[in-house]
Write a protein that holds these residues in place. Sequence first.
Motif, mmCIF file in Angstrom:
data_model
loop_
_atom_site.group_PDB
_atom_site.id
_atom_site.type_symbol
_atom_site.label_atom_id
_atom_site.label_comp_id
_atom_site.label_asym_id
_atom_site.label_seq_id
_atom_site.Cartn_x
_atom_site.Cartn_y
_atom_site.Cartn_z
ATOM 1 N N MET A 228 0.821 -1.211 0.000
ATOM 2 C CA MET A 228 0.000 0.000 0.000
ATOM 3 C C MET A 228 0.854 1.261 0.000
ATOM 4 O O MET A 228 0.653 2.170 -0.810
ATOM 5 N N THR B 203 -4.581 6.104 -2.863
ATOM 6 C CA THR B 203 -4.947 4.980 -1.999
ATOM 7 C C THR B 203 -5.859 4.001 -2.729
ATOM 8 O O THR B 203 -5.703 2.784 -2.599
ATOM 9 N N ALA C 159 -4.911 0.140 -3.334
ATOM 10 C CA ALA C 159 -5.719 -0.925 -2.715
ATOM 11 C C ALA C 159 -5.870 -2.122 -3.639
ATOM 12 O O ALA C 159 -6.014 -3.256 -3.175
ATOM 13 N N GLN C 160 -5.843 -1.876 -4.959
ATOM 14 C CA GLN C 160 -5.967 -2.977 -5.912
ATOM 15 C C GLN C 160 -4.774 -3.925 -5.822
ATOM 16 O O GLN C 160 -4.878 -5.104 -6.162
ATOM 17 N N GLN D 177 -4.719 -5.696 -1.923
ATOM 18 C CA GLN D 177 -5.718 -6.731 -1.685
ATOM 19 C C GLN D 177 -5.133 -8.145 -1.742
ATOM 20 O O GLN D 177 -5.681 -9.068 -1.148
ATOM 21 N N GLY E 82 -7.873 -2.497 6.983
ATOM 22 C CA GLY E 82 -8.090 -1.700 5.783
ATOM 23 C C GLY E 82 -8.110 -0.217 6.073
ATOM 24 O O GLY E 82 -7.607 0.597 5.280
ATOM 25 N N LEU F 49 -4.499 0.705 6.480
ATOM 26 C CA LEU F 49 -3.849 0.728 5.169
ATOM 27 C C LEU F 49 -4.231 1.974 4.388
ATOM 28 O O LEU F 49 -3.377 2.629 3.770
ATOM 29 N N ALA F 50 -5.526 2.294 4.392
ATOM 30 C CA ALA F 50 -5.992 3.462 3.638
ATOM 31 C C ALA F 50 -5.360 4.736 4.175
ATOM 32 O O ALA F 50 -4.958 5.621 3.407
ATOM 33 N N VAL G 285 -12.351 1.678 1.043
ATOM 34 C CA VAL G 285 -11.204 0.770 0.945
ATOM 35 C C VAL G 285 -11.299 -0.317 2.009
ATOM 36 O O VAL G 285 -11.107 -1.506 1.730
ATOM 37 N N LEU H 207 -11.786 -4.325 1.214
ATOM 38 C CA LEU H 207 -10.807 -5.317 1.655
ATOM 39 C C LEU H 207 -11.433 -6.341 2.595
ATOM 40 O O LEU H 207 -11.083 -7.528 2.559
ATOM 41 N N LEU I 183 -14.889 1.207 -4.905
ATOM 42 C CA LEU I 183 -13.734 2.039 -4.600
ATOM 43 C C LEU I 183 -13.814 3.401 -5.290
ATOM 44 O O LEU I 183 -13.409 4.416 -4.726
#
Length: 264
Positions: free
Chosen positions: A44, A75, A79-80, A83, A132, A135-136, A165, A169, A228
């Motif tokens: 990320m 972000t 995220a893609q 994941q 998530g 992470l975001a 996000v 996730l 998203l």
Amino acid sequence: MITRESAAGAERGGGLWGAIRFEWVKLWSVRSTWWCLATGVVLMVLWAGVVGYDYSYEDTAHPAPTDPFPVGDTTIQAAQLAQFAIMALAMLVITAEYASGSIRATLQCVPSRGRMLASKAILVGIVTFVYGLILAGAGTISGGIMLKDLAEVESSELFRQIPSVAAYLAMVGMFTLGVGFILRSAVGTLSISFLLLVVLPLIIRGIGVDFIQTIADFLPGSAGTYLLDGGGDRYGAGVAALILGAWTVAALGFGYSVLKKRDA
């Protein structure tokens, strides 16, 4: 002899809550969990930074951009990639037990197969949602740092993107867990999850046939992209969440059917 006090204690330690606590201990007692979580953070942060740097990059052949870039979009794109760490974590929650044979011990501790599946799904959903959010937030900071003065921070949009996000996730994690219950194989689970979440939507979108495009729009990967992005040409973020949620429920439901019929 079972006394009333001992029975009450067993009841407090059992049930769905007891099964969730049991899964919680197992989740954090293996190194693979920490490796997956660390990998997700790296993916990320690095990719959000790459997206920000790529947009703001300047040299003689690429003049400096003047339009601001929404920091939350870095972000969303990252995220893609992140994941895949979530998929690996959710997959290992069930397939590692089948590979090692410890699924028998799990079913001895939690004899109700429905309760066992529900406890794993709830735990994966909660952990990946909270993770998530982290992470975001990390991706947003990384992308903003690399964008520098070009970073556009719109609080209302960030308040939508960061929970989106996390929700995406979390559903990816529970969907992968359901596939793991169905296939019981790490390789098979990752292959099918990757196919439905990433590969098929990309391939089908390259086919210029309307009804095939419609099929692609209702795949979990396409619904996740709409979620998203806050919606798309076909439907909005709310419908996207419902479609992805339906795939998640279907995977877990089918997983329960397989778990109930097959021997451990």
